[in-house]
Design an enzyme around this catalytic site. Structure first.
Site, PDB file in Angstrom:
ATOM      1  N   TYR A 193     -39.855 -61.172 -22.747  1.00  0.00           N
ATOM      2  CA  TYR A 193     -41.174 -61.789 -22.865  1.00  0.00           C
ATOM      3  C   TYR A 193     -41.906 -61.283 -24.093  1.00  0.00           C
ATOM      4  O   TYR A 193     -41.513 -60.288 -24.709  1.00  0.00           O
ATOM      5  CB  TYR A 193     -42.010 -61.537 -21.603  1.00  0.00           C
ATOM      6  CG  TYR A 193     -42.618 -60.152 -21.500  1.00  0.00           C
ATOM      7  CD1 TYR A 193     -43.974 -59.953 -21.748  1.00  0.00           C
ATOM      8  CD2 TYR A 193     -41.846 -59.058 -21.143  1.00  0.00           C
ATOM      9  CE1 TYR A 193     -44.542 -58.690 -21.654  1.00  0.00           C
ATOM     10  CE2 TYR A 193     -42.407 -57.787 -21.038  1.00  0.00           C
ATOM     11  CZ  TYR A 193     -43.750 -57.606 -21.291  1.00  0.00           C
ATOM     12  OH  TYR A 193     -44.310 -56.359 -21.201  1.00  0.00           O
ATOM     13  N   ARG A 253     -39.567 -60.171 -32.994  1.00  0.00           N
ATOM     14  CA  ARG A 253     -39.145 -59.263 -31.927  1.00  0.00           C
ATOM     15  C   ARG A 253     -38.500 -60.028 -30.769  1.00  0.00           C
ATOM     16  O   ARG A 253     -37.541 -59.556 -30.156  1.00  0.00           O
ATOM     17  CB  ARG A 253     -40.316 -58.422 -31.421  1.00  0.00           C
ATOM     18  CG  ARG A 253     -39.878 -57.370 -30.399  1.00  0.00           C
ATOM     19  CD  ARG A 253     -40.990 -56.414 -30.040  1.00  0.00           C
ATOM     20  NE  ARG A 253     -42.110 -57.097 -29.396  1.00  0.00           N
ATOM     21  CZ  ARG A 253     -43.250 -56.496 -29.066  1.00  0.00           C
ATOM     22  NH1 ARG A 253     -43.424 -55.212 -29.340  1.00  0.00           N
ATOM     23  NH2 ARG A 253     -44.228 -57.165 -28.488  1.00  0.00           N
ATOM     24  N   ARG A 303     -26.298 -67.692  -7.344  1.00  0.00           N
ATOM     25  CA  ARG A 303     -26.521 -66.297  -7.693  1.00  0.00           C
ATOM     26  C   ARG A 303     -25.196 -65.587  -7.918  1.00  0.00           C
ATOM     27  O   ARG A 303     -24.287 -65.677  -7.097  1.00  0.00           O
ATOM     28  CB  ARG A 303     -27.299 -65.582  -6.588  1.00  0.00           C
ATOM     29  CG  ARG A 303     -27.589 -64.106  -6.881  1.00  0.00           C
ATOM     30  CD  ARG A 303     -28.305 -63.447  -5.703  1.00  0.00           C
ATOM     31  NE  ARG A 303     -28.642 -62.054  -5.999  1.00  0.00           N
ATOM     32  CZ  ARG A 303     -27.823 -61.019  -5.819  1.00  0.00           C
ATOM     33  NH1 ARG A 303     -26.586 -61.221  -5.354  1.00  0.00           N
ATOM     34  NH2 ARG A 303     -28.216 -59.781  -6.105  1.00  0.00           N
ATOM     35  N   LYS A 321     -37.710 -55.982 -25.003  1.00  0.00           N
ATOM     36  CA  LYS A 321     -38.920 -56.278 -24.223  1.00  0.00           C
ATOM     37  C   LYS A 321     -38.560 -57.160 -23.024  1.00  0.00           C
ATOM     38  O   LYS A 321     -38.788 -58.368 -23.015  1.00  0.00           O
ATOM     39  CB  LYS A 321     -39.985 -56.943 -25.106  1.00  0.00           C
ATOM     40  CG  LYS A 321     -41.385 -56.910 -24.489  1.00  0.00           C
ATOM     41  CD  LYS A 321     -42.409 -57.362 -25.509  1.00  0.00           C
ATOM     42  CE  LYS A 321     -43.807 -57.452 -24.907  1.00  0.00           C
ATOM     43  NZ  LYS A 321     -44.362 -56.128 -24.554  1.00  0.00           N
ATOM     44  N   GLU A 329     -44.041 -43.203 -24.203  1.00  0.00           N
ATOM     45  CA  GLU A 329     -45.084 -44.196 -24.493  1.00  0.00           C
ATOM     46  C   GLU A 329     -45.933 -44.393 -23.258  1.00  0.00           C
ATOM     47  O   GLU A 329     -45.672 -43.819 -22.205  1.00  0.00           O
ATOM     48  CB  GLU A 329     -44.444 -45.517 -24.930  1.00  0.00           C
ATOM     49  CG  GLU A 329     -43.465 -46.095 -23.927  1.00  0.00           C
ATOM     50  CD  GLU A 329     -42.642 -47.256 -24.487  1.00  0.00           C
ATOM     51  OE1 GLU A 329     -43.039 -47.840 -25.509  1.00  0.00           O
ATOM     52  OE2 GLU A 329     -41.606 -47.574 -23.884  1.00  0.00           O
ATOM     53  N   LEU A 340     -40.684 -49.113 -26.976  1.00  0.00           N
ATOM     54  CA  LEU A 340     -40.829 -50.464 -27.501  1.00  0.00           C
ATOM     55  C   LEU A 340     -41.280 -50.409 -28.956  1.00  0.00           C
ATOM     56  O   LEU A 340     -42.151 -49.615 -29.313  1.00  0.00           O
ATOM     57  CB  LEU A 340     -41.864 -51.235 -26.678  1.00  0.00           C
ATOM     58  CG  LEU A 340     -42.047 -52.697 -27.087  1.00  0.00           C
ATOM     59  CD1 LEU A 340     -40.798 -53.505 -26.759  1.00  0.00           C
ATOM     60  CD2 LEU A 340     -43.258 -53.296 -26.391  1.00  0.00           C
TER      61      LEU A 340
END
Length: 286
Positions: A33, A52, A101, A150, A182, A206
């Site tokens: 995301y 990114r 799945r 991310k 972080e 990140l």
């Protein structure tokens, strides 16, 4: 008012938006995301977020759902349709679904799922929280080893924010092998004797888009920056501290684990960097 959202090529009322229950983003957190801020109806640091996003997709062997130009058009249209002056555009891409799945990735020609929606945030730039600063607690970092991607694997950061809330604080910084990695949703910094210290880039944190811009602006303002490992005790003994993120920009930190930094109010370097970042980013917005 019902928002207009974007799902796999269609602009829809949020009440009509649907994704398969077999989507791997839902079943496996197999998704990435980005969040892009909007100020004055324009996108902040869109280019950095697009670059990114591609890196995250490439690292996970996930197909790109559209071109960068198409992505920009989708962002702009959603901002327009929802009348966003200040707010956020959330983008999520998943590996999609082949109708069932399985731990094994679906066939390479499976179409990725792409979803975008806006959040209206009046006063995003003129933040009341930034004027008083954030209180931070430290917690153990037990996330997986590829924090540079991310992904939507945000359960532990969410738990960290709840730990902070329970402790009467605003957020948490995570500690691994004795060093700060972080924040739960931001990069972490402290300032001592005029020197800005932050952890260097690696798979452990990140690669923040706002981080990159703020460090560049700090150097242009002739501020000294050191990218190195640091302990939470170093941060507690600092003159000031702050975090950076796409949605909070530069957020001063005024307390760590109950220890006030400086006089317990936002420090001058954090405040100046926030001013510079907002001024320069709004000029460059698209």
């Amino acid at each position: 008012m019902t928002r207009t959202v974007y799902v796999n090529g269609d602009y829809l009322p949020e009440t009509e938006a649907k994704v398969s229950i077999f989507d791997r983003g839902f079943l496996m957190a197999d998704a990435v995301y980005e969040v892009t801020s909007v100020l004055g109806g324009k996108l902040i640091d869109f280019e950095g977020h697009a670059v990114r996003l591609k890196r995250s997709l490439d690292e996970l062997d996930m197909a790109e759902p559209c071109t960068k130009d198409e992505l920009l058009e989708i962002h702009r249209k959603l901002v327009e349709l929802n009348g966003i002056d200040e707010g956020l555009v959330y983008l999520q891409v998943t590996r999609g679904s082949d109708g069932d799945r399985d731990f094994v990735f679906p066939a390479a020609d499976t179409k990725p799922t792409i979803v975008l929606f806006t959040q209206n945030k009046p006063g995003l730039a003129d933040s009341a929280a930034a004027k008083v600063g954030a209180k931070i607690i430290s917690i153990e970092d037990i996330r997986w080893g590829r924090r540079d991607i991310k992904t939507v694997q945000l359960l532990y950061p969410s738990m960290g924010k709840m730990m902070a809330k329970k402790a009467g604080a605003d957020d948490a910084w995570m500690i691994e092998d004795g060093h700060v990695t972080e924040g739960t949703s931001n990069n972490a910094y402290f300032v001592k004797d005029g020197v800005i210290v932050t952890r260097p880039l690696s798979n452990d944190i990140l690669h923040g888009i706002t981080r990159k811009a703020v460090l560049r602006m700090a150097e242009e303002a002739q501020l000294k920056v050191e990218e190195r490992l640091f302990t939470i005790d170093e941060a507690k003994a600092a003159d000031e501290a702050f975090t950076t993120s796409a949605s909070a920009f530069v957020m001063p930190v005024v307390e760590i684990d109950g220890v006030a930094l400086g006089d317990g109010t936002p420090g001058p370097i954090a405040k100046r960097l926030r001013e510079i970042y907002l001024e320069e980013s709004i000029k460059a917005a698209v």
